[in-house]
Design an enzyme around this catalytic site. Structure first.
Site, PDB file in Angstrom:
ATOM      1  N   LYS A 272       0.840  -1.201   0.000  1.00  0.00           N
ATOM      2  CA  LYS A 272       0.000   0.000   0.000  1.00  0.00           C
ATOM      3  C   LYS A 272       0.876   1.253   0.000  1.00  0.00           C
ATOM      4  CE  LYS A 272      -3.904  -1.877   2.690  1.00  0.00           C
ATOM      5  NZ  LYS A 272      -4.939  -1.707   1.660  1.00  0.00           N
ATOM      6  N   ARG A 346     -10.183 -11.640   2.255  1.00  0.00           N
ATOM      7  CA  ARG A 346     -11.042 -12.696   1.705  1.00  0.00           C
ATOM      8  C   ARG A 346     -10.347 -14.049   1.747  1.00  0.00           C
ATOM      9  NH1 ARG A 346     -11.482  -9.478  -3.860  1.00  0.00           N
ATOM     10  NH2 ARG A 346     -11.205  -7.797  -2.354  1.00  0.00           N
TER      11      ARG A 346
HETATM   12  N1  BES Z   1      -8.044  -3.806   4.577  1.00  0.00           N
HETATM   13  C1  BES Z   1      -8.244  -3.390   3.237  1.00  0.00           C
HETATM   14  C2  BES Z   1      -9.562  -2.642   3.024  1.00  0.00           C
HETATM   15  C3  BES Z   1      -9.718  -1.331   3.747  1.00  0.00           C
HETATM   16  C4  BES Z   1      -9.518  -0.143   3.093  1.00  0.00           C
HETATM   17  C5  BES Z   1     -10.139  -1.290   5.050  1.00  0.00           C
HETATM   18  C6  BES Z   1      -9.701   1.053   3.742  1.00  0.00           C
HETATM   19  C7  BES Z   1     -10.331  -0.100   5.698  1.00  0.00           C
HETATM   20  C8  BES Z   1     -10.114   1.079   5.054  1.00  0.00           C
HETATM   21  C9  BES Z   1      -8.255  -4.605   2.321  1.00  0.00           C
HETATM   22  O1  BES Z   1      -7.436  -5.663   2.719  1.00  0.00           O
HETATM   23  C10 BES Z   1      -7.741  -4.167   0.997  1.00  0.00           C
HETATM   24  O2  BES Z   1      -6.588  -3.817   0.909  1.00  0.00           O
HETATM   25  N2  BES Z   1      -8.602  -4.196  -0.008  1.00  0.00           N
HETATM   26  C11 BES Z   1      -8.234  -3.774  -1.298  1.00  0.00           C
HETATM   27  C12 BES Z   1      -8.788  -4.779  -2.282  1.00  0.00           C
HETATM   28  C13 BES Z   1      -8.245  -4.630  -3.673  1.00  0.00           C
HETATM   29  C14 BES Z   1      -6.772  -4.981  -3.712  1.00  0.00           C
HETATM   30  C15 BES Z   1      -9.021  -5.528  -4.592  1.00  0.00           C
HETATM   31  C16 BES Z   1      -8.845  -2.409  -1.524  1.00  0.00           C
HETATM   32  O3  BES Z   1      -9.937  -2.130  -1.018  1.00  0.00           O
HETATM   33  O4  BES Z   1      -8.198  -1.589  -2.178  1.00  0.00           O
HETATM   34 MN    MN Z   2      -5.471  -5.485   2.041  1.00  0.00          MN
END
Ligand code: BES
Ligand code: MN
Ligand code: ZN
Length: 496
Positions: A272, A346
């Site tokens: 990230k 997931r």
């Molecule tokens: N933990 C994150 C989602 C999240 C984002 C939680 C903001 C709380 C606040 C999750 O693991 C994630 O990174 N999801 C990705 C999915 C994508 C790679 C398909 C996302 O939401 O960008």
């Molecule tokens: Mn994630």
């Protein structure tokens, strides 16, 4: 915080007290506000005539040292339309009163609200307890004037005795929501999977059965998806299984709750961006809620059998970390091509849900997860996304959500979007592309419930608040879902 229930005839508390009363929309004073107005020589009526206070929610009139009144301050709070003043309204008014009074410098807050029956007085106590939550264990230099001054809240009620009894249950609700808030607030250097498990094990005293599975046990079970997420971390992954057996028959079919517990989510190799990454300390919010819920069911001795499963991992980039393109085999036997290591929640839930279904054959499973940023794009920060393959369960959740003031919005599970998860190399891939990201995430989870009644709450939007406008939710960890699911169990699944 000391909460007392006092008779309607008791004094307001003298010079150290803030007396809080209500007015309704249209400037209609409650009987208690009218009495205060009279005692203060009509000060409230005059203030209303000279200003814009009309009793709307969020409005307040604050009187310093009002002459003729047995209080250091008088607070008249707007409570909105009179006929909409329900249990939730009482709770919110009490929380608003605390928020308005906490920094006043006075030590007592006295609530005089209209027709507070025992149940409603207890609900006011809950509002105060939730509003007064602070996570301040790491603030060693806070000056006294930065801390709240109110230490005692007196709630006037027709029935102080029964109110005290009713408050025992609401205090358990508050303690459990705050237990979840504490877990979710902890930084990831303190709360990693083993430490999280330890804090849940400490709940055995309430009568909960707690098992903690390690990596070797999960490997034997074939949990390749969950283990793949944790393999880049120096912290071991754990699966925590919590059981509450409150039904007359300890073998009766349980209800089940499954939580995403990513103690920190860097994104892994699909890392990230730096900005805001600190937020990913609360990526274990789903597991935090399940832990708080199980604590609450035990504390109030709910007449139900319930299972809570926590999938606890840390998602780190490392020489040992899982790579994009890796193919993992889940406990279900289905294979997954990991296109993006940041879609890790997931993968954790895939194995946790399958394990739950196989071992417990529950009446239903509800999973909670801070699963997708896309749910925030869809719904903003006030609603959690609700996905379900079962209308009765979804309706039960929606009703519980309304009663407890934890909003959810139902989202679709369109079968035609399933093809977005197709992989040329494995049974599926772990992301579905840019559009409908929360939906494809939910469709992914659905492949691991095997047709059992199931609901998924995407709480990425609601697990953490910044700039809260809810009086019962201070900024930070919210504990969202504990009350909602407790209410679902209480209203629909408990024995008489
Ligand atoms: N933990 C994150 C989602 C999240 C984002 C939680 C903001 C709380 C606040 C999750 O693991 C994630 O990174 N999801 C990705 C999915 C994508 C790679 C398909 C996302 O939401 O960008
Ligand atoms: Mn994630
Ligand atoms: Zn995550």
């Amino acid at each position: 915080m000391e909460i007392e229930f006092v008779s309607e005839r008791a004094g307001a508390g003298g010079a150290v007290a803030v007396l809080a009363v209500l007015a309704f929309e249209g400037g209609v004073l409650s009987p208690e506000a009218e009495a205060a107005d009279k005692a203060a020589g009509g000060a409230v009526t005059r203030a209303m005539a000279a200003g814009r206070f009309g009793g709307a929610k969020g409005q307040a009139l604050d009187f310093l040292a009002p002459a003729g009144l047995d209080a250091g301050r008088l607070l008249v709070l707007g409570a909105g339309p009179k006929d909409g003043f329900d249990d939730l309204g009482v709770e919110q008014a009490a929380a608003s009163a605390y928020q308005a009074a906490k920094g006043s410098g006075l030590t007592t807050l006295t609530l005089r609200f209209p027709s507070l029956t025992a149940e409603r007085a207890a609900r006011a106590g809950l509002g105060v307890r939730l509003a007064a939550y602070r996570f301040d264990k790491y603030r060693t230099r806070e000056k006294p004037e930065q801390k709240p001054s109110v230490a005692r809240v007196c709630i006037a009620t027709v029935d102080p005795g029964p109110a005290k009894v009713a408050f025992a249950e609401q205090a358990a609700v508050a303690d459990s929501v705050c237990f979840t808030r504490d877990l979710v607030s902890e930084p990831a250097n303190v709360l990693y999977p083993a430490e999280f498990a330890k804090r849940v094990e400490a709940l055995r005293g309430l009568g909960l059965e707690v098992e903690v599975l390690g990596e070797d046990e999960m490997r034997k079970l074939g949990m390749g998806a969950l283990l793949g997420v944790g393999q880049g971390s120096v912290r071991d992954s754990h699966l925590v299984v919590i059981q509450w057996k409150g039904a007359a028959d300890p073998a009766a079919q349980p209800v089940a709750f499954v939580g995403k517990g990513v103690c920190f989510d860097t994104g892994g190799i699909s890392i990230k961006p730096a900005e805001g990454m600190e937020d990913m300390k609360w990526d274990m919010g789903g597991a935090g809620t399940v832990a708080g819920l199980m604590r609450l069911l035990a504390a109030r001795k709910a007449k139900v059998n319930a299972v809570g499963i926590l999938g606890l991992v840390e998602n780190m980039p490392d020489g040992a970390a899982q790579r994009p393109g890796d193919i993992v085999t889940t406990m279900s036997g289905q294979t997954v091509e990991v296109i993006n290591t940041d879609a890790e929640g997931r993968l954790v839930l895939a194995d946790a849900l399958w394990y739950c279904k196989e071992r417990f054959k529950p009446k239903f499973m509800v999973d909670l997860a801070t699963l997708t940023g896309a749910i925030i794009v869809s719904l903003g920060f006030d609603y959690a996304g609700l996905f379900s393959n079962d209308d009765a369960l979804a309706e039960g959740l929606a009703a519980a959500s309304k009663a407890e003031g934890e909003p959810v919005w139902r989202m679709p599970l369109p079968p035609q979007y399933d093809k977005l998860l197709e992989s040329p190399a494995a049974d599926m891939k772990n992301i579905g592309g840019r559009w409908g990201g929360s939906i494809t995430a939910a469709l992914f989870l659905q492949k691991f419930v095997d047709g059992a009644p199931w609901a998924h709450l995407d709480i990425a939007s609601t697990a953490w608040k910044k700039g809260s406008t809810f009086p019962t939710i201070p900024d930070g960890a919210t504990g969202f879902g504990v009350r909602l699911l407790n209410r679902l169990v209480k209203d629909k699944y408990e024995e008489a």
